[in-house]
Scaffold this active site. Structure first.
Site, mmCIF file in Angstrom:
data_model
loop_
_atom_site.group_PDB
_atom_site.id
_atom_site.type_symbol
_atom_site.label_atom_id
_atom_site.label_comp_id
_atom_site.label_asym_id
_atom_site.label_seq_id
_atom_site.Cartn_x
_atom_site.Cartn_y
_atom_site.Cartn_z
ATOM 1 N N LYS A 1 0.801 -1.236 0.000
ATOM 2 C CA LYS A 1 0.000 0.000 0.000
ATOM 3 C C LYS A 1 0.829 1.280 0.000
ATOM 4 O O LYS A 1 0.402 2.286 -0.553
ATOM 5 C CB LYS A 1 -0.963 0.013 1.198
ATOM 6 C CG LYS A 1 -2.104 -0.977 1.051
ATOM 7 C CD LYS A 1 -3.106 -0.836 2.178
ATOM 8 C CE LYS A 1 -4.222 -1.844 2.003
ATOM 9 N NZ LYS A 1 -5.292 -1.670 2.989
ATOM 10 N N ASP B 1 -9.826 3.189 2.270
ATOM 11 C CA ASP B 1 -9.875 2.466 3.550
ATOM 12 C C ASP B 1 -10.470 3.321 4.671
ATOM 13 O O ASP B 1 -11.318 2.860 5.432
ATOM 14 C CB ASP B 1 -8.468 2.011 3.975
ATOM 15 C CG ASP B 1 -7.981 0.822 3.163
ATOM 16 O OD1 ASP B 1 -8.818 0.036 2.690
ATOM 17 O OD2 ASP B 1 -6.752 0.682 3.013
#
Ligand code: ATR
Length: 283
Positions: free
Chosen positions: A66, A102
């Site tokens: 990420k 997220d």
């Protein structure tokens, strides 16, 4: 022409993203394929080039890529910049745009639990306790600080808690931190989020929640098992509890909408996730 999407990570075999996104394409009658690929850290750059060369329209990014994917992208959305991490990439006329859903996905999963209250006003000034200070905790901490919550971040390795506190404060958020131990925070929390891996294998949590505020909303980001010992104990104390499946759903919904530019079929995506979890639990 058929569109291609994927999720890259390592490990990746347990990812539920294909089930959720395929259900969305099917529900909308969109001709698209969603695959999962295991990509080792050494191969990340080559994988990004490969996906681009093959004409993929976008992909999700999960652990451990990420943050490391950022140098391979052309552009970041404000959400990705703020999080310092990317979980969604869109290919737009050959340009790779990194986005992060997220944090907002987590906030939305909480909002769906706040039925009957003004969910927008709920967060501001309330106390959130975050247990753990890893990658998942970071995204959640930034999202909740942005909503005006006062954070208390506790971690086994205390320095990592202090590091995350520093990152939240640099962004203008309110945060304190310390070692992962029970304390008076248990009685003062409005929201408690368990982000460590404790409970994944069915084990008990590290300490008793005897003093927890029964009015608190208690979240464990683990969803396999659906109810960890941590959530079971919180529920027994009268707390409203929530696992991480809603967070997975909402980050997926937001990613899908970023790619397709239209409203995602949330109900079908949720059913697909729930059904897969039930099959996995029976098996
Ligand atoms: P993720 O990206 O899923 O958050 P991570 O970055 O590896 O994964 O973070 C794992 C978190 O779980 C960390 O906060 C870790 O604590 P440490 O920083 O002290 O390692 C926490 N964790 C893992 N196992 C734990 C255990 N047995 N007891 C307490 N905390 C634990």
């Amino acid at each position: 022409m058929e569109k291609h999407f994927a999720v890259i990570g390592d490990p990746i075999e347990h990812s539920l993203s294909p089930v959720m996104h395929r259900a969305a394409f099917k529900a909308k009658g969109i001709e698209a394929e969603y695959q999962r690929f295991r990509v080792s850290p050494d191969n990340l750059g080559a994988a990004v080039s490969g996906l681009t060369a093959l004409g993929f329209a976008g992909w999700n990014v999960t652990i451990p890529h990420k943050e490391k994917i950022i140098p391979f992208l052309h552009e970041l959305t404000p959400e990705a910049k703020r999080a310092g991490a990317v979980n969604t990439v869109k290919v737009d006329s050959g340009r790779l745009i990194g986005h992060n859903t997220d944090g907002q996905g987590f906030v939305r999963s909480i909002e769906t639990e706040l039925v009957g209250t003004d969910s927008r006003g709920w967060f501001n000034g309330k106390n959130a306790v975050i247990l753990g200070a890893g990658g998942a905790a970071k995204g959640i901490a930034f999202a909740l600080a942005d909503k005006g919550m006062n954070l208390h971040i506790l971690n086994r390795t205390e320095e990592k808690a202090h590091e995350l506190v520093g990152l939240v404060r640099v962004r203008g958020g309110e945060a304190t931190g310390g070692e992962l131990l029970p304390g008076k925070w248990l009685g003062q929390a409005d929201l408690v989020i368990q982000t460590t891996s404790v409970g994944l294998k069915g084990e008990k949590f590290l300490f008793s929640l005897a003093e927890i505020n029964p009015e608190a909303l208690v979240v464990d980001i683990i969803f396999r098992p659906q109810e960890t010992a941590f959530l079971r104990e919180a529920k027994a104390k009268g707390c409203h509890t929530l696992n991480g499946l809603g967070m997975l759903l909402h980050q997926g919904v937001l990613a899908w909408e970023f790619w397709l530019g239209e409203r995602a079929p949330l109900a079908e995506m949720w059913d697909a996730l729930r059904n897969r979890i039930l099959v996995v639990e029976k098996g």
